[in-house]
Design a protein around this motif. Structure first.
Motif: not given
Length: 306
Positions: A111-114, A121-125, A173-175, A200-204
């Motif tokens: 999800g983070l990568i997409a 990349v987003d479309a394929v995943i 969706g969160q990203v 630092s900011h998105i994953l948490p």
């Protein structure tokens, strides 16, 4: 700088206190947590809790009804049903935790990568995730289980893979929401790389929603394992598992139904408890979803926490 750090720590403590108060405000949730804790402790310390050896056959005492000696009776091989239920909890909790951790870690990474990469990349995943989600989880688990084979590790892998798409979609969706926030833009303007901003900011900000999903999926994973074991594609016998016990016991429903009903009740209770705890955790982490608490009670809890 020290003052800002102290303030941040204080706000974090207040937030954690509020979450705990809201979560424990429901007596039903407290009861579910106690039930799950008792079952987990009994499973971990099964050799000391179980009254009999769950694998010792006693053909003289097979299919015994409920009694003080055997609370849930004995199965078709004379093994104590209660002891096998206690040992079967080890398999169920192990499958639940391992498969959910596997699905959560891989799904969050995808999800983070997409979300951060976007484009092709987003479309394929996400198209791969959509294709996997179009197949019911139990069907996907059966398909993967037939490829990997029986065994605890293979079942954890099969169930874990079948649950990956839900975590990938939630994280993406969160990203997409968080990466547009001002503090992420400020970090980029200050020279922070995309990887540093992500960690630092998105994953948490993606963790809390995934924790709720993991809690609710624990019950689904246990139910899937029971279904696979019932269909003969789960844990290898004679290892005790709740689904396998239901499969062995349903043949004797007319003469001794407790053999199948007892493990079935344990499956139902564990799944229900995990779902209720997950629902309460969702409400505690997201104030917008606290619809089951009264307005006065919500204000009182938040006021006490602050």
């Amino acid at each position: 700088m020290q003052e800002k750090e102290k303030r941040r720590i204080k706000l974090k403590k207040i937030s954690n206190s509020r979450v705990a108060r809201v979560l424990l405000a429901r007596k039903s949730v407290v009861a579910c947590l106690i039930i799950l804790a008792v079952m987990l402790i009994a499973s971990v310390f099964a050799p000391f809790v179980a009254p009999y050896d769950p694998y010792k056959q006693d053909l003289v005492n097979m299919l015994k009804p409920m009694s003080f000696e055997h609370i849930f009776g004995t199965d078709s091989m004379g093994r104590d049903v209660l002891s096998r239920i206690i040992y079967g909890g080890r398999v169920s909790f192990t499958v639940g935790v391992v498969s959910v951790l596997l699905a959560g870690s891989v799904g969050m990474m995808l999800g983070l990568i997409a979300g951060m990469a976007g484009g092709i990349v987003d479309a394929v995943i996400m198209r791969i995730m959509d294709a996997m989600m179009s197949i019911p989880m139990i069907i996907m688990s059966l398909f993967l289980g037939s490829i990997f084979g029986k065994g605890l590790g293979n079942i954890c892998l099969a169930i874990g893979i079948s649950m990956i798409p839900s975590y990938a979609r939630v994280t993406r969706g969160q990203v997409l929401t968080v990466r547009e926030m001002d503090y992420v833009t400020a970090g980029t303007l200050c020279g922070a790389s995309k990887i540093k901003n992500t960690i630092s900011h998105i994953l948490p900000n993606c963790v809390s929603s995934n924790i709720v999903l993991m809690t609710m999926n624990l019950g689904s994973a246990i139910l899937n394992e029971a279904a696979l074991s019932f269909l003969g594609m789960g844990i290898n016998p004679p290892t005790a598992s709740w689904g396998g016990m239901v499969n062995d016991g349903y043949k004797f429903m007319s003469s001794n139904p407790v053999i199948a009903i007892a493990p079935g009740i344990f499956i139902m209770v564990v799944v229900l408890c995990f779902n209720m705890v997950g629902d309460a955790l969702r409400d505690a982490l997201d104030p917008k979803l606290r619809g089951t608490l009264g307005k006065g009670k919500k204000k009182k809890i938040i006021k006490q926490a602050i």
